[in-house]
Design an enzyme around this catalytic site. Structure first.
Site, PDB file in Angstrom:
ATOM      1  N   VAL A   1      46.101  36.076  33.878  1.00  0.00           N
ATOM      2  CA  VAL A   1      44.954  36.861  34.329  1.00  0.00           C
ATOM      3  C   VAL A   1      43.743  36.399  33.536  1.00  0.00           C
ATOM      4  CG1 VAL A   1      46.200  38.888  35.157  1.00  0.00           C
ATOM      5  CG2 VAL A   1      45.619  38.714  32.731  1.00  0.00           C
ATOM      6  N   SER A   2      42.579  36.393  34.189  1.00  0.00           N
ATOM      7  CA  SER A   2      41.385  35.802  33.588  1.00  0.00           C
ATOM      8  C   SER A   2      40.718  36.679  32.550  1.00  0.00           C
ATOM      9  CB  SER A   2      40.368  35.451  34.685  1.00  0.00           C
ATOM     10  OG  SER A   2      40.925  34.525  35.596  1.00  0.00           O
ATOM     11  N   THR A   3      40.854  37.997  32.672  1.00  0.00           N
ATOM     12  CA  THR A   3      40.222  38.896  31.711  1.00  0.00           C
ATOM     13  C   THR A   3      41.256  39.868  31.160  1.00  0.00           C
ATOM     14  OG1 THR A   3      39.639  40.634  33.307  1.00  0.00           O
ATOM     15  CG2 THR A   3      38.102  38.787  33.076  1.00  0.00           C
TER      16      THR A   3
END
Length: 202
Positions: free
Chosen positions: A17-19
C-alpha cells in the site's frame, strides 16, 4: 531468456500500500485465499521507490519451485519494464509468478504468452522513449540548445546575431560581446543556422 523448470513449491504473496493510512487487508485476504503460506507486506511505500524492504526480503527468500503471487500487477512493478525484468529474473531462478486480478500465471502457456506480449510492449515503449529523446535533442540543437538545458540564445538574441553577422563587419567575438553570450554560443548558433561558413572564433 533461460527458464528453469518450476517444480511444486510454496505460494508466497506480496502486498503493498502506498500510504500508511491505506489498509492492505484486502490484498492479504485474497493472497491467503489463493493459498499463500506467507505474505510479505510493504506499508506506506510508493511503487515508484527503488527499494521496498519487504519485497527485497521476499525476493531474496524465494526458492526454486516457489511461486510469487500478487493481487495486482501494479503491486509489484514500478513500471512495465521493471515488472518484466523482475518476472524474468524469477523465471531464471525457477520461480513462478501469478497475478490474481489479471489472471496471469507463468506456470501456464497462456500466462507465459501474456508476459511475452508485455515484454514486447515494454521493448516498444523503450524504443519510443529513445526515439523521442533523440528527436528532442536534435530539435534543441537546431534552436541553439544542448541537452535539456534552457536555451542560451533566445529568439531575440538569435535575431541580433543574424543581423550583426549577415550585415558584415563584425567578428564572432564582437557579436558575442554585443549580444552578451559566449563566443562558442554564437559560433554554435551560426553553425546550427547554416551561417557559419566564414565564421571564426576571432
Amino acid at each position: 531468456m533461460t527458464t528453469r523448470s518450476i517444480a511444486t513449491g510454496h505460494l508466497v504473496g506480496y502486498a503493498r500500500v502506498s500510504t500508511g493510512a491505506q489498509d492492505a487487508s484486502l490484498q492479504i485476504d485474497e493472497l491467503e485465499r489463493a493459498g499463500c503460506v506467507r505474505v510479505y507486506t510493504d506499508h506506506g511505500v510508493s511503487g515508484a521507490k527503488t527499494s521496498r524492504p519487504e519485497l527485497d526480503r521476499c525476493l531474496d527468500r524465494l526458492e526454486q519451485g516457489d511461486t510469487l503471487v500478487v493481487w495486482k500487477l501494479d503491486r509489484l512493478g514500478r513500471s512495465l519494464s521493471h515488472l518484466i525484468i523482475t518476472v524474468e529474473d524469477l523465471a531464471a531462478r525457477g520461480v513462478g509468478f501469478r497475478s490474481l486480478t489479471e489472471g496471469i500465471d507463468t506456470s501456464t502457456a497462456a500466462g507465459r504468452l501474456t508476459l511475452g506480449i508485455f515484454s514486447t510492449l515494454s521493448s516498444f515503449e523503450r524504443d519510443l522513449i529513445r526515439e523521442r529523446t533523440t528527436a528532442g535533442l536534435a530539435a534543441a540543437r537546431s534552436r541553439g540548445r544542448v541537452g535539456g538545458r534552457p536555451p542560451v540564445i533566445d529568439q531575440r538574441k538569435g535575431r541580433s546575431i543574424r543581423t550583426l553577422y549577415t550585415g558584415g563587419g563584425y567578428t564572432v567575438s564582437e557579436i558575442a560581446l554585443e549580444v552578451g553570450v559566449s563566443r562558442a554560443s554564437v559560433y554554435n548558433y551560426l553553425k546550427a543556422q547554416g551561417l557559419s561558413g566564414a565564421a571564426t572564433l576571432a
